[in-house]
Design a protein around this motif. Structure first.
Motif, PDB file in Angstrom:
ATOM      1  N   THR A 244      -8.629   3.204  -0.816  1.00 43.34           N
ATOM      2  CA  THR A 244      -9.246   2.081  -0.335  1.00 43.34           C
ATOM      3  C   THR A 244      -7.962   0.880  -1.364  1.00 43.34           C
ATOM      4  O   THR A 244      -8.905   1.412  -2.897  1.00 43.34           O
ATOM      5  N   ARG A 245      -7.871  -0.109  -1.223  1.00 43.48           N
ATOM      6  CA  ARG A 245      -7.668  -1.354  -2.261  1.00 43.48           C
ATOM      7  C   ARG A 245      -8.497  -2.269  -1.953  1.00 43.48           C
ATOM      8  O   ARG A 245      -7.435  -2.264  -0.634  1.00 43.48           O
TER       9      ARG A 245
ATOM     10  N   SER B 248      -4.947   6.060   5.216  1.00 44.51           N
ATOM     11  CA  SER B 248      -5.979   7.821   5.062  1.00 44.51           C
ATOM     12  C   SER B 248      -4.645   8.419   5.570  1.00 44.51           C
ATOM     13  O   SER B 248      -4.309   8.143   6.709  1.00 44.51           O
TER      14      SER B 248
ATOM     15  N   PRO C 248       0.866  -1.305   0.088  1.00 45.92           N
ATOM     16  CA  PRO C 248      -0.156   0.320   0.102  1.00 45.92           C
ATOM     17  C   PRO C 248       1.286   1.280  -0.073  1.00 45.92           C
ATOM     18  O   PRO C 248       1.871   1.461   0.613  1.00 45.92           O
TER      19      PRO C 248
ATOM     20  N   GLY D  52      -7.357  -6.592   1.407  1.00 49.51           N
ATOM     21  CA  GLY D  52      -6.445  -5.497   0.840  1.00 49.51           C
ATOM     22  C   GLY D  52      -6.413  -4.161   1.768  1.00 49.51           C
ATOM     23  O   GLY D  52      -5.179  -5.373   2.624  1.00 49.51           O
ATOM     24  N   TRP D  53      -6.808  -2.973   1.310  1.00 48.15           N
ATOM     25  CA  TRP D  53      -5.857  -1.840   2.312  1.00 48.15           C
ATOM     26  C   TRP D  53      -6.972  -1.198   2.018  1.00 48.15           C
ATOM     27  O   TRP D  53      -7.563  -0.837   1.334  1.00 48.15           O
ATOM     28  N   THR D  54      -6.640   0.242   3.438  1.00 51.62           N
ATOM     29  CA  THR D  54      -6.336   1.365   3.437  1.00 51.62           C
ATOM     30  C   THR D  54      -5.499   1.776   4.058  1.00 51.62           C
ATOM     31  O   THR D  54      -4.343   1.758   4.746  1.00 51.62           O
TER      32      THR D  54
ATOM     33  N   ALA E 141      -8.998   9.377   2.197  1.00 49.55           N
ATOM     34  CA  ALA E 141      -8.644   7.576   2.157  1.00 49.55           C
ATOM     35  C   ALA E 141      -8.429   7.059   1.161  1.00 49.55           C
ATOM     36  O   ALA E 141      -9.070   7.334  -0.220  1.00 49.55           O
TER      37      ALA E 141
ATOM     38  N   GLN F 259      -3.314   0.395   7.584  1.00 50.65           N
ATOM     39  CA  GLN F 259      -4.020  -0.892   8.038  1.00 50.65           C
ATOM     40  C   GLN F 259      -4.287  -1.365   6.933  1.00 50.65           C
ATOM     41  O   GLN F 259      -5.026  -1.643   5.659  1.00 50.65           O
TER      42      GLN F 259
END
Length: 60
Positions: A59-60, A51, A28, A47-49, A57, A42
């Motif tokens: 996201t993926r 921010s 990420p 996936g991940w976030t 944020a 995170q």
């Protein structure tokens, strides 16, 4: 396009970021591409976030 590399945090114009682009296929982002702030990341099994305090944020 963002002014900063979202992996290393350095300006995009400062040189080649080929290694960063390759690593970003699996990782990420760590830095905000707009303001260069370190992001809260995170990683989840799905996936991940990430921010940024200023820009929100991703996201993926």
């Amino acid at each position: 396009m963002n002014a900063y590399c979202d992996r290393c945090g350095e300006p995009r114009a400062s040189g080649s970021h080929d290694a960063c682009l390759a690593a970003r296929e699996l990782e990420p982002p760590r830095y905000c591409g707009q303001c260069r702030r370190r992001m809260k990341v995170q990683v989840l099994p799905s996936g991940w976030t990430a921010s940024c305090v200023e820009h929100g944020a991703l996201t993926r």
